[in-house]
Design a protein around this motif. Sequence first.
Motif, mmCIF file in Angstrom:
data_model
loop_
_atom_site.group_PDB
_atom_site.id
_atom_site.type_symbol
_atom_site.label_atom_id
_atom_site.label_comp_id
_atom_site.label_asym_id
_atom_site.label_seq_id
_atom_site.Cartn_x
_atom_site.Cartn_y
_atom_site.Cartn_z
ATOM 1 N N GLY A 183 -16.002 50.264 -74.563
ATOM 2 C CA GLY A 183 -15.364 49.851 -75.814
ATOM 3 C C GLY A 183 -15.260 48.328 -75.895
ATOM 4 O O GLY A 183 -14.609 47.699 -75.056
ATOM 5 N N GLY A 199 -13.880 46.557 -78.401
ATOM 6 C CA GLY A 199 -12.870 46.118 -79.359
ATOM 7 C C GLY A 199 -11.975 45.079 -78.697
ATOM 8 O O GLY A 199 -12.241 44.655 -77.565
ATOM 9 N N TYR A 238 -19.668 48.421 -72.377
ATOM 10 C CA TYR A 238 -20.527 49.386 -73.085
ATOM 11 C C TYR A 238 -19.923 49.687 -74.444
ATOM 12 O O TYR A 238 -18.709 49.895 -74.559
ATOM 13 N N ASP A 239 -20.767 49.727 -75.487
ATOM 14 C CA ASP A 239 -20.246 50.132 -76.804
ATOM 15 C C ASP A 239 -21.316 50.886 -77.576
ATOM 16 O O ASP A 239 -22.493 50.566 -77.496
ATOM 17 N N GLY A 246 -15.592 46.085 -82.192
ATOM 18 C CA GLY A 246 -14.881 47.301 -82.602
ATOM 19 C C GLY A 246 -14.411 47.161 -84.041
ATOM 20 O O GLY A 246 -15.186 46.757 -84.917
ATOM 21 N N VAL A 286 -24.815 52.080 -76.707
ATOM 22 C CA VAL A 286 -24.694 53.076 -75.633
ATOM 23 C C VAL A 286 -23.452 53.928 -75.893
ATOM 24 O O VAL A 286 -22.324 53.439 -75.810
ATOM 25 N N ASP A 287 -23.691 55.190 -76.239
ATOM 26 C CA ASP A 287 -22.591 56.100 -76.563
ATOM 27 C C ASP A 287 -22.227 56.879 -75.300
ATOM 28 O O ASP A 287 -22.976 57.772 -74.892
ATOM 29 N N ALA A 320 -11.462 51.839 -73.333
ATOM 30 C CA ALA A 320 -10.807 51.143 -74.470
ATOM 31 C C ALA A 320 -11.557 51.525 -75.742
ATOM 32 O O ALA A 320 -12.107 50.678 -76.443
ATOM 33 N N ALA A 333 -6.661 51.297 -72.122
ATOM 34 C CA ALA A 333 -5.918 50.272 -72.876
ATOM 35 C C ALA A 333 -6.223 50.372 -74.361
ATOM 36 O O ALA A 333 -7.268 50.881 -74.759
HETATM 37 P P1 FAD Z 1 -11.274 49.383 -81.340
HETATM 38 O O1 FAD Z 1 -11.148 48.090 -82.035
HETATM 39 O O2 FAD Z 1 -11.323 50.598 -82.175
HETATM 40 O O3 FAD Z 1 -12.586 49.325 -80.427
HETATM 41 C C1 FAD Z 1 -13.035 50.448 -79.726
HETATM 42 C C2 FAD Z 1 -14.518 50.312 -79.432
HETATM 43 O O4 FAD Z 1 -14.896 51.398 -78.595
HETATM 44 C C3 FAD Z 1 -15.395 50.381 -80.672
HETATM 45 O O5 FAD Z 1 -16.261 49.284 -80.710
HETATM 46 C C4 FAD Z 1 -16.158 51.702 -80.502
HETATM 47 O O6 FAD Z 1 -17.481 51.650 -80.999
HETATM 48 C C5 FAD Z 1 -16.175 51.859 -78.998
HETATM 49 N N1 FAD Z 1 -16.331 53.250 -78.565
HETATM 50 C C6 FAD Z 1 -15.579 54.315 -78.932
HETATM 51 N N2 FAD Z 1 -16.010 55.411 -78.309
HETATM 52 C C7 FAD Z 1 -17.069 55.050 -77.550
HETATM 53 C C8 FAD Z 1 -17.947 55.753 -76.679
HETATM 54 N N3 FAD Z 1 -17.826 57.066 -76.466
HETATM 55 N N4 FAD Z 1 -18.929 55.063 -76.068
HETATM 56 C C9 FAD Z 1 -19.081 53.746 -76.273
HETATM 57 N N5 FAD Z 1 -18.272 53.024 -77.090
HETATM 58 C C10 FAD Z 1 -17.278 53.665 -77.706
HETATM 59 N N6 FAD Z 1 -4.649 45.372 -86.796
HETATM 60 C C11 FAD Z 1 -4.084 44.167 -87.000
HETATM 61 O O7 FAD Z 1 -3.447 43.629 -86.090
HETATM 62 N N7 FAD Z 1 -4.196 43.521 -88.197
HETATM 63 C C12 FAD Z 1 -4.916 44.041 -89.230
HETATM 64 O O8 FAD Z 1 -4.995 43.431 -90.297
HETATM 65 C C13 FAD Z 1 -5.548 45.295 -89.038
HETATM 66 N N8 FAD Z 1 -6.307 45.827 -90.016
HETATM 67 C C14 FAD Z 1 -6.934 47.020 -89.778
HETATM 68 C C15 FAD Z 1 -7.763 47.517 -90.776
HETATM 69 C C16 FAD Z 1 -8.440 48.712 -90.563
HETATM 70 C C17 FAD Z 1 -9.343 49.232 -91.640
HETATM 71 C C18 FAD Z 1 -8.244 49.439 -89.351
HETATM 72 C C19 FAD Z 1 -8.941 50.762 -89.147
HETATM 73 C C20 FAD Z 1 -7.428 48.937 -88.367
HETATM 74 C C21 FAD Z 1 -6.777 47.715 -88.565
HETATM 75 N N9 FAD Z 1 -5.972 47.167 -87.579
HETATM 76 C C22 FAD Z 1 -5.380 45.947 -87.787
HETATM 77 C C23 FAD Z 1 -5.789 47.840 -86.270
HETATM 78 C C24 FAD Z 1 -6.701 47.232 -85.196
HETATM 79 O O9 FAD Z 1 -7.988 47.000 -85.719
HETATM 80 C C25 FAD Z 1 -6.768 48.129 -83.969
HETATM 81 O O10 FAD Z 1 -5.438 48.377 -83.532
HETATM 82 C C26 FAD Z 1 -7.528 47.467 -82.815
HETATM 83 O O11 FAD Z 1 -8.837 47.122 -83.222
HETATM 84 C C27 FAD Z 1 -7.577 48.403 -81.598
HETATM 85 O O12 FAD Z 1 -8.345 47.814 -80.601
HETATM 86 P P2 FAD Z 1 -9.103 48.687 -79.503
HETATM 87 O O13 FAD Z 1 -9.854 47.706 -78.675
HETATM 88 O O14 FAD Z 1 -8.142 49.590 -78.835
HETATM 89 O O15 FAD Z 1 -10.101 49.648 -80.300
#
Ligand code: FAD
Length: 481
Positions: free
Chosen positions: A153, A155, A175-176, A183, A217-218, A238, A439
């Motif tokens: 992930g 993100g 990996y993503d 993300g 890479v899924d 993540a 996380a």
């Molecule tokens: P993510 O950002 O979701 O990243 C996860 C990554 O994991 C992705 O790139 C995905 O492709 C990858 N992944 C998932 N499964 C797999 C797999 N099986 N294999 C490989 N890769 C995988 N928060 C704010 O603070 N301010 C804002 O204004 C705000 N606006 C938002 C607007 C929208 C439309 C959305 C949906 C959310 C918003 N948020 C905002 C919330 C914020 O974007 C998320 O809380 C934050 O991005 C979470 O981070 P993360 O790293 O946990 O996950």
Amino acid sequence: MSSKMLKFVSTEKAMPEKRKAGKRIADFNEIYDEFDVFEAEAQASRCSQCGVPFCQVNCPLHNNIPDWLMLTAEGRMQEAYELSSQTNNFPEICGRICPQDRLCEGSCVIEKGFESVTIGAVEKHITETAFAEGWVKPAAPRVERVESIGIIGAGPAGLAAAEMLRHRGYQVHVYDRYDRIGGLLMYGIPGFKLEKSIVERRGQLLRDGGVQFHLGVDIGGATTFADIRAKHDAILIATGVYKARDIAAPGSGLNGIVPALDYLTVSNRKSLGDKVDAFESGALNAEGKSVVVIGGGDTAMDCVRTAIRQKAKSVSCLYRRDRANMPGSQREVENAEEEGVVFKWLSAPQAFLGNGKVRAVQAQRIHLGQPDATGRQVPEVIDDSSHELPADMVIKALGFDPEDLPAMFGEKGLQVTRWGTLKIDWRTMMTNLDGVFAAGDIVRGASLVVWGVRDGRDAAEAIDQWITATADAPLAAVAGR
Ligand code: FAD
Ligand code: SF4
Ligand code: SF4
């Protein structure tokens, strides 16, 4: 205390210049300009340097806000940057998109009658100045370590952890399943809140610092979780939360009713210059349509404002509670209203009408009844209040749940909570699988970028402690996996 501070009596709160609504809806660029050096110094100097700074307490990263405000007010920008980047991997991103009214600025306690310090915009200014001056440098670990960490992930949680672990010399592989890093920063949040070049700039810095990305890479698809686990000494999951909540109302399967994230992803890809069939075909393009968005969170706000920019005929937002009780940021509602969005507060969908394709939403009016066990007033339908809202496109923005990770990863033993999020020990950030950490949203449920950064940092620290405690020879030349 510096004589530069405590100017809240003589200097009014100001945000950076906001582009006029008529102009900004013509593109997907950010709507706020940046402070110039004088504005940043003036706004920073409003801080009263509280003995107990509640702004800092209520920032999830506990940023040392009073000190970097003072350094900014005194023009000591490089020191301000050094300090701000010690606690935040992406201050220029948080400065732009944190809901400051609910976090740092909402807790600012300048004396009654005066508005809070403009913390987010100053944080952004500090890091943008640092980029312009060349002070932002890629990770350059003093010692390379042999151990490698696999992060699933890219993100904010995964990227923050990647940077922290590279600083400590680990071999870091991210990996993503997407083709770009970031993300939801890249494919969820629209450019008018966060331009994509800002995310790409961070990606380049991570690459320059030695983080290796494996995109497209899924994990759980052709590459299994077991494959990844066998390659690395520790794993961080993540992966965020992506399963869209649905509406159980008659007609919800009609054409033209689409999930919010599909819609936003296509729009972001289009802005990035990708060829996107679902946009060209009109399936995920609001141009010329009457659009109804259902939901009251940040995602709904992003959808309504995207539809306006795609030149929809009309855009309304249906939310079952009132303005004061919506989960989205009040600042974003104001921005949406200025841009022409009509809010239908205290309204909920009853059915979707159409013949194969949606033509209207049948909605009912709501009033808020007694509070439930959580303290929130319960929405109750008002009798005989059904009415129709014309709609060629309905966007469902009701929130997200986690995918079934144990099944997807073929790890039936991976423990989850009753909400489907990963269960971790918060002291060690580890799941019940040895050496597998987690996380961000996949642990908290749909949350905020700043919490993702916080968790990513905590996970990196925990991984380092676990590896150091278990490794035979912690420091060695790179073995090259
Ligand atoms: P993510 O950002 O979701 O990243 C996860 C990554 O994991 C992705 O790139 C995905 O492709 C990858 N992944 C998932 N499964 C797999 C797999 N099986 N294999 C490989 N890769 C995988 N928060 C704010 O603070 N301010 C804002 O204004 C705000 N606006 C938002 C607007 C929208 C439309 C959305 C949906 C959310 C918003 N948020 C905002 C919330 C914020 O974007 C998320 O809380 C934050 O991005 C979470 O981070 P993360 O790293 O946990 O996950
Ligand atoms: Fe405020 Fe977010 Fe910056 Fe913390 S990270 S100071 S909450 S804008
Ligand atoms: Fe400054 Fe407000 Fe923080 Fe007090 S709460 S230190 S006034 S920014």
